[in-house]
Design an enzyme around this catalytic site. Structure first.
Site, mmCIF file in Angstrom:
data_model
loop_
_atom_site.group_PDB
_atom_site.id
_atom_site.type_symbol
_atom_site.label_atom_id
_atom_site.label_comp_id
_atom_site.label_asym_id
_atom_site.label_seq_id
_atom_site.Cartn_x
_atom_site.Cartn_y
_atom_site.Cartn_z
ATOM 1 N N ALA A 1 0.837 -1.202 0.000
ATOM 2 C CA ALA A 1 0.000 0.000 0.000
ATOM 3 C C ALA A 1 0.869 1.249 0.000
ATOM 4 O O ALA A 1 2.025 1.227 0.412
ATOM 5 C CB ALA A 1 -0.911 -0.007 1.229
ATOM 6 N N CYS A 2 0.283 2.325 -0.454
ATOM 7 C CA CYS A 2 0.929 3.631 -0.452
ATOM 8 C C CYS A 2 1.324 3.973 0.991
ATOM 9 O O CYS A 2 0.555 3.694 1.904
ATOM 10 C CB CYS A 2 -0.065 4.656 -0.995
ATOM 11 S SG CYS A 2 0.517 6.338 -1.014
ATOM 12 N N PRO A 3 2.486 4.479 1.248
ATOM 13 C CA PRO A 3 3.528 4.993 0.359
ATOM 14 C C PRO A 3 4.705 4.033 0.171
ATOM 15 O O PRO A 3 5.771 4.446 -0.266
ATOM 16 C CB PRO A 3 3.995 6.242 1.083
ATOM 17 C CG PRO A 3 3.952 5.824 2.535
ATOM 18 C CD PRO A 3 2.722 4.934 2.635
#
Length: 152
Positions: free
Chosen positions: A67-69
């Site tokens: 997942a981001c980041p």
């Protein structure tokens, strides 16, 4: 894979070579993912003269499922080991990574006058997931090839 470099032709005038410094597992993953990328119409940065372009991939970041980041953070860490003229191949499945990595490269070009980064390939492919159900499922994969350049 042997210690020899492996080349994959993108177009008649472009080639991608994977460094022998990549592990066998990284080379196998990168080859598979590059195969997906090459099967699609690759989006190459229009600001770059691509007539005789060769990508010398020294590092590979597999950010699929992160997942981001995290894909961006792993990209920043991997770029520390990439020298001028070498490239980093990044794949991710988080849609935000496309925005994050593109913005990071753009910002780097504006602020890093010594060794700016060029986002050469920014493309999306679909990979069919093996699923036990009869419904076909696809995974969207974002591909990035980032090259560290010399401003001279």
């Amino acid at each position: 894979m042997s210690a020899d470099r492996q080349s994959i032709i993108v177009r008649a005038s472009q080639a991608i070579s994977l460094s022998a410094t990549l592990s066998d597992a990284e080379q196998q993953k990168a080859n598979h993912l590059l195969g997906l990328l090459l099967a699609e119409d690759t989006a190459v940065n229009s600001d770059i003269d691509t007539r005789h372009l060769t990508f010398d991939i020294k590092r590979f970041v597999d950010g699929r499922g992160l997942a981001c980041p995290m894909p961006l953070l792993k990209t920043k860490v991997a770029l520390r080991d990439v020298a001028i003229g070498e490239s980093l191949y990044v794949v991710a499945t988080d849609a935000n990574s496309q925005t994050d990595i593109t913005a990071f490269c753009r910002q780097n070009q504006q602020t890093n006058t010594a060794n700016p980064l060029i986002l050469v390939v920014n493309s999306v492919t679909q990979q069919q997931l093996s699923a036990s159900s009869s419904a076909q499922r696809f995974d969207t994969i974002y591909h990035f090839i980032i090259t560290k350049t010399d401003s001279n």
